[in-house]
Design a protein around this motif. Sequence first.
Motif, PDB file in Angstrom:
ATOM      1  N   ARG A  47       0.838  -1.193   0.000  1.00 52.49           N
ATOM      2  CA  ARG A  47       0.000   0.000   0.000  1.00 52.49           C
ATOM      3  C   ARG A  47       0.877   1.249   0.000  1.00 52.49           C
ATOM      4  NH1 ARG A  47      -4.027   2.738  -2.010  1.00 52.49           N
ATOM      5  NH2 ARG A  47      -4.899   4.287  -0.574  1.00 52.49           N
ATOM      6  N   CYS A  48       1.935   1.248   0.827  1.00 57.50           N
ATOM      7  CA  CYS A  48       2.876   2.378   0.826  1.00 57.50           C
ATOM      8  C   CYS A  48       3.525   2.535  -0.544  1.00 57.50           C
ATOM      9  CB  CYS A  48       3.948   2.161   1.883  1.00 57.50           C
ATOM     10  SG  CYS A  48       3.341   2.159   3.582  1.00 57.50           S
ATOM     11  N   ARG A  49       3.894   1.415  -1.137  1.00 64.79           N
ATOM     12  CA  ARG A  49       4.505   1.443  -2.474  1.00 64.79           C
ATOM     13  C   ARG A  49       3.539   2.006  -3.502  1.00 64.79           C
ATOM     14  NH1 ARG A  49       4.357  -4.164  -5.128  1.00 64.79           N
ATOM     15  NH2 ARG A  49       2.206  -3.401  -5.314  1.00 64.79           N
ATOM     16  N   ASP A  50       2.290   1.554  -3.480  1.00 64.22           N
ATOM     17  CA  ASP A  50       1.306   2.023  -4.455  1.00 64.22           C
ATOM     18  C   ASP A  50       1.032   3.518  -4.317  1.00 64.22           C
ATOM     19  OD1 ASP A  50       1.169  -0.551  -5.365  1.00 64.22           O
ATOM     20  OD2 ASP A  50      -0.701  -1.043  -4.320  1.00 64.22           O
ATOM     21  N   ILE A  51       1.016   3.996  -3.074  1.00 64.58           N
ATOM     22  CA  ILE A  51       0.811   5.436  -2.856  1.00 64.58           C
ATOM     23  C   ILE A  51       1.975   6.222  -3.442  1.00 64.58           C
ATOM     24  CG2 ILE A  51       0.607   7.237  -1.104  1.00 64.58           C
ATOM     25  CD1 ILE A  51      -0.801   5.161   0.661  1.00 64.58           C
ATOM     26  N   CYS A  52       3.190   5.736  -3.200  1.00 66.70           N
ATOM     27  CA  CYS A  52       4.368   6.411  -3.753  1.00 66.70           C
ATOM     28  C   CYS A  52       4.321   6.405  -5.287  1.00 66.70           C
ATOM     29  CB  CYS A  52       5.636   5.734  -3.249  1.00 66.70           C
ATOM     30  SG  CYS A  52       7.148   6.562  -3.763  1.00 66.70           S
TER      31      CYS A  52
ATOM     32  N   ILE B 107       2.813  14.452   0.292  1.00 73.00           N
ATOM     33  CA  ILE B 107       4.158  13.963   0.619  1.00 73.00           C
ATOM     34  C   ILE B 107       4.463  14.055   2.113  1.00 73.00           C
ATOM     35  CG2 ILE B 107       6.610  14.478   0.330  1.00 73.00           C
ATOM     36  CD1 ILE B 107       6.071  15.016  -2.606  1.00 73.00           C
ATOM     37  N   ASP B 108       4.218  15.207   2.725  1.00 73.82           N
ATOM     38  CA  ASP B 108       4.546  15.363   4.147  1.00 73.82           C
ATOM     39  C   ASP B 108       3.790  14.393   5.054  1.00 73.82           C
ATOM     40  OD1 ASP B 108       6.503  17.228   3.818  1.00 73.82           O
ATOM     41  OD2 ASP B 108       5.212  18.958   4.133  1.00 73.82           O
ATOM     42  N   PRO B 109       2.462  14.290   4.943  1.00 68.21           N
ATOM     43  CA  PRO B 109       1.762  13.340   5.827  1.00 68.21           C
ATOM     44  C   PRO B 109       2.140  11.889   5.567  1.00 68.21           C
ATOM     45  CG  PRO B 109       0.246  14.324   4.238  1.00 68.21           C
ATOM     46  CD  PRO B 109       1.507  15.087   4.154  1.00 68.21           C
ATOM     47  N   LEU B 110       2.455  11.552   4.313  1.00 68.97           N
ATOM     48  CA  LEU B 110       2.871  10.181   4.027  1.00 68.97           C
ATOM     49  C   LEU B 110       4.222   9.892   4.680  1.00 68.97           C
ATOM     50  CD1 LEU B 110       2.470   7.477   2.694  1.00 68.97           C
ATOM     51  CD2 LEU B 110       3.448   8.421   0.589  1.00 68.97           C
TER      52      LEU B 110
ATOM     53  N   LYS C 259      -4.874   3.483   8.276  1.00 65.24           N
ATOM     54  CA  LYS C 259      -4.665   4.908   8.037  1.00 65.24           C
ATOM     55  C   LYS C 259      -4.152   5.206   6.636  1.00 65.24           C
ATOM     56  CE  LYS C 259      -3.895   6.080  12.884  1.00 65.24           C
ATOM     57  NZ  LYS C 259      -2.948   6.598  13.879  1.00 65.24           N
ATOM     58  N   LEU C 260      -3.802   4.185   5.891  1.00 64.31           N
ATOM     59  CA  LEU C 260      -3.299   4.392   4.534  1.00 64.31           C
ATOM     60  C   LEU C 260      -4.404   4.278   3.487  1.00 64.31           C
ATOM     61  CD1 LEU C 260       0.032   2.377   4.783  1.00 64.31           C
ATOM     62  CD2 LEU C 260      -0.257   4.850   4.831  1.00 64.31           C
ATOM     63  N   TYR C 261      -5.646   4.194   3.952  1.00 67.49           N
ATOM     64  CA  TYR C 261      -6.768   4.114   3.019  1.00 67.49           C
ATOM     65  C   TYR C 261      -7.658   5.340   3.163  1.00 67.49           C
ATOM     66  CZ  TYR C 261      -5.483  -0.576   1.661  1.00 67.49           C
ATOM     67  OH  TYR C 261      -4.801  -1.648   1.139  1.00 67.49           O
ATOM     68  N   PRO C 262      -8.316   5.734   2.074  1.00 62.27           N
ATOM     69  CA  PRO C 262      -8.981   7.048   2.044  1.00 62.27           C
ATOM     70  C   PRO C 262     -10.167   7.218   2.961  1.00 62.27           C
ATOM     71  CG  PRO C 262      -9.278   5.867  -0.035  1.00 62.27           C
ATOM     72  CD  PRO C 262      -8.300   5.087   0.759  1.00 62.27           C
ATOM     73  N   ASN C 263     -10.906   6.192   3.267  1.00 63.72           N
ATOM     74  CA  ASN C 263     -12.103   6.396   4.080  1.00 63.72           C
ATOM     75  C   ASN C 263     -11.876   6.042   5.545  1.00 63.72           C
ATOM     76  OD1 ASN C 263     -11.819   3.689   3.641  1.00 63.72           O
ATOM     77  ND2 ASN C 263     -14.002   3.258   3.476  1.00 63.72           N
TER      78      ASN C 263
ATOM     79  N   LEU D 117      -6.669   9.996  -2.794  1.00 67.95           N
ATOM     80  CA  LEU D 117      -6.062   8.988  -3.662  1.00 67.95           C
ATOM     81  C   LEU D 117      -6.985   7.788  -3.802  1.00 67.95           C
ATOM     82  CD1 LEU D 117      -2.283   8.879  -2.743  1.00 67.95           C
ATOM     83  CD2 LEU D 117      -3.384   9.948  -4.688  1.00 67.95           C
ATOM     84  N   PRO D 118      -6.956   7.156  -4.938  1.00 69.55           N
ATOM     85  CA  PRO D 118      -7.848   6.010  -5.159  1.00 69.55           C
ATOM     86  C   PRO D 118      -7.374   4.784  -4.391  1.00 69.55           C
ATOM     87  CG  PRO D 118      -6.392   6.313  -7.035  1.00 69.55           C
ATOM     88  CD  PRO D 118      -6.161   7.486  -6.137  1.00 69.55           C
ATOM     89  N   ALA D 119      -8.292   3.889  -4.114  1.00 70.07           N
ATOM     90  CA  ALA D 119      -7.988   2.614  -3.488  1.00 70.07           C
ATOM     91  C   ALA D 119      -8.884   1.562  -4.133  1.00 70.07           C
ATOM     92  CB  ALA D 119      -8.243   2.676  -1.989  1.00 70.07           C
ATOM     93  N   PRO D 120      -8.476   0.306  -4.146  1.00 72.14           N
ATOM     94  CA  PRO D 120      -9.318  -0.741  -4.726  1.00 72.14           C
ATOM     95  C   PRO D 120     -10.690  -0.772  -4.080  1.00 72.14           C
ATOM     96  CG  PRO D 120      -7.114  -1.570  -4.243  1.00 72.14           C
ATOM     97  CD  PRO D 120      -7.195  -0.203  -3.633  1.00 72.14           C
ATOM     98  N   ASN D 121     -11.698  -1.075  -4.870  1.00 73.05           N
ATOM     99  CA  ASN D 121     -13.066  -1.082  -4.336  1.00 73.05           C
ATOM    100  C   ASN D 121     -13.247  -2.105  -3.222  1.00 73.05           C
ATOM    101  OD1 ASN D 121     -13.866   0.940  -6.138  1.00 73.05           O
ATOM    102  ND2 ASN D 121     -14.341  -0.570  -7.740  1.00 73.05           N
ATOM    103  N   ASN D 122     -12.529  -3.199  -3.322  1.00 74.75           N
ATOM    104  CA  ASN D 122     -12.701  -4.274  -2.334  1.00 74.75           C
ATOM    105  C   ASN D 122     -11.567  -4.318  -1.311  1.00 74.75           C
ATOM    106  OD1 ASN D 122     -10.711  -5.010  -4.118  1.00 74.75           O
ATOM    107  ND2 ASN D 122     -11.247  -7.195  -4.112  1.00 74.75           N
ATOM    108  N   TRP D 123     -10.958  -3.158  -1.052  1.00 72.01           N
ATOM    109  CA  TRP D 123      -9.787  -3.160  -0.178  1.00 72.01           C
ATOM    110  C   TRP D 123     -10.107  -3.649   1.230  1.00 72.01           C
ATOM    111  CZ3 TRP D 123      -9.497  -0.334   4.302  1.00 72.01           C
ATOM    112  CH2 TRP D 123     -10.398   0.713   4.463  1.00 72.01           C
ATOM    113  N   GLN D 124     -11.303  -3.315   1.759  1.00 72.12           N
ATOM    114  CA  GLN D 124     -11.649  -3.756   3.101  1.00 72.12           C
ATOM    115  C   GLN D 124     -11.787  -5.266   3.175  1.00 72.12           C
ATOM    116  OE1 GLN D 124     -12.145  -1.508   6.080  1.00 72.12           O
ATOM    117  NE2 GLN D 124     -11.548  -3.569   6.697  1.00 72.12           N
ATOM    118  N   ASP D 125     -12.411  -5.851   2.145  1.00 73.81           N
ATOM    119  CA  ASP D 125     -12.525  -7.313   2.113  1.00 73.81           C
ATOM    120  C   ASP D 125     -11.158  -7.966   2.008  1.00 73.81           C
ATOM    121  OD1 ASP D 125     -15.265  -7.084   2.246  1.00 73.81           O
ATOM    122  OD2 ASP D 125     -15.555  -7.201   0.063  1.00 73.81           O
TER     123      ASP D 125
END
Length: 537
Positions: free
Chosen positions: A54-59, A86-89, A135-139, A148-156
């Motif tokens: 997830r950190c890699r994908d955000i970068c 950048i700063d909060p990440l 904390k690395l996911y938008p909602n 930033l976008p995240a996969p629709n099924n990230w919670q699952d």
Amino acid sequence: MAAQATPFSLWNDLTAIRDNYAATEFIKYLVQTIGYYASSATRNTQTSYRLVTRCRDICNEINRLIKSVETSQDSWADFETYTVLIDPLEEQLLKIANDIEFLDETVERRAINDLFASVNSWKAKREALRNCLEKLYPNSDSTLLKTLPAPNNWQDDLNSARKHDDLALLRGTCDDMTTHPLCNEARLRPYILKVTTQFTRIRSGLKAAAAIDDAVVVLSVRCAIVMQGVMVLSMSNDPAVRQPIRTRTLWIKAELVLNLLSEHINSGSPGKLKKIQDDWADFEKWLTETAGISIPKSYQDLMPYAAKIRRAYYSQGLALISGCRTMAAHFESNKSTDSLKPLEEALNATTDALKDAMVAMPLLNSEYKPNSPEHSKAVASLNSANEKIIAYFSECSMDVEKTKHTNVMKAAAALDNDRMRDLKDKLTGEKWKDRNRNPMAPTDDISITVRRSQARPQENAAHSVVTTYKVPKTTPLNAILWKECIGVTTGLRPSRFHKKENGSTSDWPGFKPLQLNMQLKDLGTTEVFLVIDDEKI
């Protein structure tokens, strides 16, 4: 034809960041650092891998936005997005990197209370890892990366990874139990088999459940870690640890609680979890009291601190250590689980107080400032430790010890204050200002030769001992006499100095006795004669 092998590196795969930009170079470094630890994780592996990816994908997404800004004439929206991120990440990644020990699950198990520490460590690190990932996911509750976008099924996907990690730990722990040498003992084998059977049912029920209360998962894993740890301790070289837990009663009691937990998971019976948790807590208490609990290691660690604390807090430090020794003696005679926690709190508080006292006064000098931040922190720590010790005495109804400790601490604080007042008011007064307190400072030295012989002073006696000293001119003969006495092993003691009279040609009586309080600068010579056993002359 055989298929060609595909080269694979877990770390390279987890940390594969596209493009290189100066603005995200620090993020890339942190991702790679976290990736090293995640690659070697033995628990919570799938969750750890997802944290890194997830950190890699955000970068990578930030790098994509940077590239978009570079190639477009009007990309202020992308510019504002990536510059804000950048700063909060970086801050979040630094927190993960600083707390990276949650990927290390090594806990030494030498006593029963170590098993509970192992479980608590697993639970805390598991929760920390999951919170970091959330904390690395938008909602999430955090404002980080909400754009930033995240996969629709990230919670699952995260739930699936967590479930996998918990079941893998449960299965690995149970497999260790079934292959442990204790299973070969005919006396215990049937009872161990019943316990491992219950764990198999528990794991099957958790695996089949579409959704399960996390408290049930935590309790299941806790039970498994404790029982597997019991088997490890059963092979201890210490009979006091080994013998009390090699009993059938222990396994019978555990199997009763595990049977209730298994039924709860597989039947979904509501309202029973609280009772099962209470029953297991009672079992752990019984296990602790039966197998014995040991004084925390921090107790033995207190001893070296006493010699490292300077005068401002020395007496108070000793008083705290004395209070800890009183608590330890009481705990050894009772060994109650109810007193273990207050004992640990008091020992930890005392350790912190001694450390703060060391920091507050690194040098012994007259610059003692009780109101400075360092001294204020030390005083607060000493008071806190004292309160913890008194709390232990109160909880254990040790009124006599409580009163004695309170008086000792008051006297210690007064003694420390008196000593520091002496240092400031007396040892730095006019009387001492002319004293040379620097042993490395140059001095006005002279060399004095001492010829030591027995019966009477002689210049050329073959049996005389000749020693040359280089000392300050103000050194009295008494000091030289003291040094010479150290080297005499015949039972006789050097007792009088003489010097040869000017112009004298006779060995005796051409020597003049000298007063022992005379300073070397007043001798008028650099050679003196020292007689052993003056009474023979």
